[in-house]
Design an enzyme around this catalytic site. Structure first.
Site, short mmCIF file in Angstrom:
data_model
loop_
_atom_site.label_atom_id
_atom_site.label_comp_id
_atom_site.label_asym_id
_atom_site.label_seq_id
_atom_site.Cartn_x
_atom_site.Cartn_y
_atom_site.Cartn_z
N ASN A 15 27.46 17.33 -13.25
CA ASN A 15 26.34 18.25 -13.03
C ASN A 15 25.38 17.54 -12.08
OD1 ASN A 15 24.16 19.96 -13.06
ND2 ASN A 15 23.54 19.48 -15.17
N TRP A 16 25.45 17.93 -10.82
CA TRP A 16 24.62 17.24 -9.82
C TRP A 16 23.14 17.59 -9.96
CZ3 TRP A 16 27.57 17.77 -4.45
CH2 TRP A 16 28.77 17.04 -4.53
N LYS A 17 22.83 18.62 -10.71
CA LYS A 17 21.46 19.12 -10.82
C LYS A 17 20.90 19.39 -9.41
CE LYS A 17 20.88 16.51 -15.04
NZ LYS A 17 20.01 16.35 -16.17
N HIS A 101 22.04 25.50 -19.72
CA HIS A 101 21.63 24.09 -19.72
C HIS A 101 20.22 24.00 -20.30
CE1 HIS A 101 20.48 20.10 -18.34
NE2 HIS A 101 21.78 19.86 -18.16
N GLU A 103 17.73 22.46 -19.42
CA GLU A 103 16.66 22.54 -18.41
C GLU A 103 16.39 24.01 -18.04
OE1 GLU A 103 18.42 19.77 -15.69
OE2 GLU A 103 18.06 18.15 -17.12
N GLU A 172 25.02 19.12 -25.75
CA GLU A 172 24.11 18.23 -25.03
C GLU A 172 22.81 18.09 -25.81
OE1 GLU A 172 25.24 17.92 -20.60
OE2 GLU A 172 23.75 19.50 -20.83
N GLY A 178 19.44 12.61 -19.53
CA GLY A 178 18.66 11.92 -18.51
C GLY A 178 17.75 10.84 -19.06
N SER A 216 23.57 11.39 -21.04
CA SER A 216 23.62 9.97 -20.68
C SER A 216 25.00 9.35 -20.90
CB SER A 216 22.54 9.18 -21.45
OG SER A 216 21.25 9.64 -21.09
N GLY A 237 25.61 14.10 -15.94
CA GLY A 237 24.52 14.30 -15.00
C GLY A 237 24.39 13.14 -14.04
N GLY A 238 23.46 12.25 -14.32
CA GLY A 238 23.14 11.15 -13.41
C GLY A 238 24.36 10.36 -12.95
C1 PEP Z 1 23.23 16.98 -17.89
O1 PEP Z 1 22.26 17.23 -17.20
O2 PEP Z 1 24.03 17.87 -18.18
C2 PEP Z 1 23.40 15.60 -18.35
C3 PEP Z 1 24.29 15.36 -19.26
O3 PEP Z 1 22.61 14.66 -17.73
P1 PEP Z 1 22.70 13.07 -17.92
O4 PEP Z 1 24.15 12.68 -17.93
O5 PEP Z 1 21.97 12.52 -16.76
O6 PEP Z 1 22.05 12.76 -19.23
#
Ligand code: PEP
Length: 254
Positions: A15-17, A101, A103, A172, A178, A216, A237-238
């Site tokens: 997930n590049w966001k 998501h 967010e 999640e 994040g 994470s 994500g990251g």
């Molecule tokens: C996400 O945004 O779906 C996510 C899992 O982010 P991160 O891996 O950065 O926690």
């Protein structure tokens, strides 16, 4: 159980966001594609910002990396300025779309019902929705984790009926997204088992629905999380923005 006979490959989805640029995307995808074996042991996907779908389609077409979007409209078409429909995502070859998501739920007020409608639109267009569920830290502290994730998933089951067998679920925990604070494999497995039971009750006799963990996940903790019996992959994500890290997570899923 019957559906366990249909256990599918794990899925590692990035997930590049709201990150990337034409230049950075190309460098990242070329590095990922170069680092993947011809037949990766897991399914791999990247969910990218909508303006880059054409670029990502051109770079990934015919290869081992599927692509998708990070949101879709709950409406089919019409006067919804700024929104992107499922049919439009289909035009760009999207295999997946993330819906619900945290967010989106947090910053855009998406309710369980809106998330369910989005999942329905995606499926109707032949796109697999990756439906995110997860509790906040306050909800976990109040002992409400199970209640919250079951309520979020129930809305989707209610809207989709037996078609819920076609979706991917991502657990999640909001407090882990994040933040660098990953759920322990035991914490994640406990919630995945709850979701698995709920899905089995809804789609008895169909294939196993993949339940991803997100929050994470990185190259260091992926293997332990992915070894849990009800964790069928990861939403990353990251760590999906770093080719080497992402590739190591894919390798851990094999
Ligand atoms: C996400 O945004 O779906 C996510 C899992 O982010 P991160 O891996 O950065 O926690």
């Amino acid at each position: 159980m019957l559906e366990d006979a249909f256990v599918t490959r794990k899925l590692i989805a990035g997930n590049w966001k709201m990150n990337g640029s034409l230049e950075a995307n190309e460098a990242l995808l070329r590095a990922v594609l170069a680092g993947l074996p011809a037949e990766p042991a897991a399914d791999v996907a990247v969910c990218v910002p909508a303006p880059y779908l054409a670029q990502v389609q051109a770079l990934c077409q015919g290869g081992p990396v599927a692509w998708g979007a990070q949101d879709v409209s709950a409406h089919e078409r019409g006067a919804f300025t700024g929104e992107v429909s499922a049919a439009m995502l289909r035009d760009f070859g999207c295999r997946y779309v993330i819906v619900g998501h945290s967010e989106r739920r947090q910053y855009h007020g998406e309710t369980d019902e809106v998330v369910a409608a989005k999942a329905q639109r995606a499926l109707a267009a032949g796109i697999t929705p990756i439906v995110c569920v997860g509790e906040t830290e306050a909800q976990r502290d109040a002992g409400e984790t199970e209640l919250v994730v079951k309520r979020q998933l129930a809305a989707v089951i209610h809207a989709l009926g037996h078609c819920v067998g076609e979706i991917v679920v991502a657990y999640e925990p909001v407090w882990a997204i994040g933040t660098g604070r990953t759920a322990t494999p035991e914490q994640a497995q406990a919630v995945h088992a709850v979701l698995r039971a709920q899905l089995r009750a809804a789609v008895a006799g169909q294939r196993r629905v993949r339940i991803l963990y997100g929050g994470s996940m990185n190259a260091g903790n992926a293997a332990a999380l992915l070894a849990q019996p009800d964790i069928d992959g990861g939403l990353i994500g990251g760590a999906s923005l770093k080719a080497d890290e992402f590739l190591r997570i894919v390798a851990a899923a094999g």
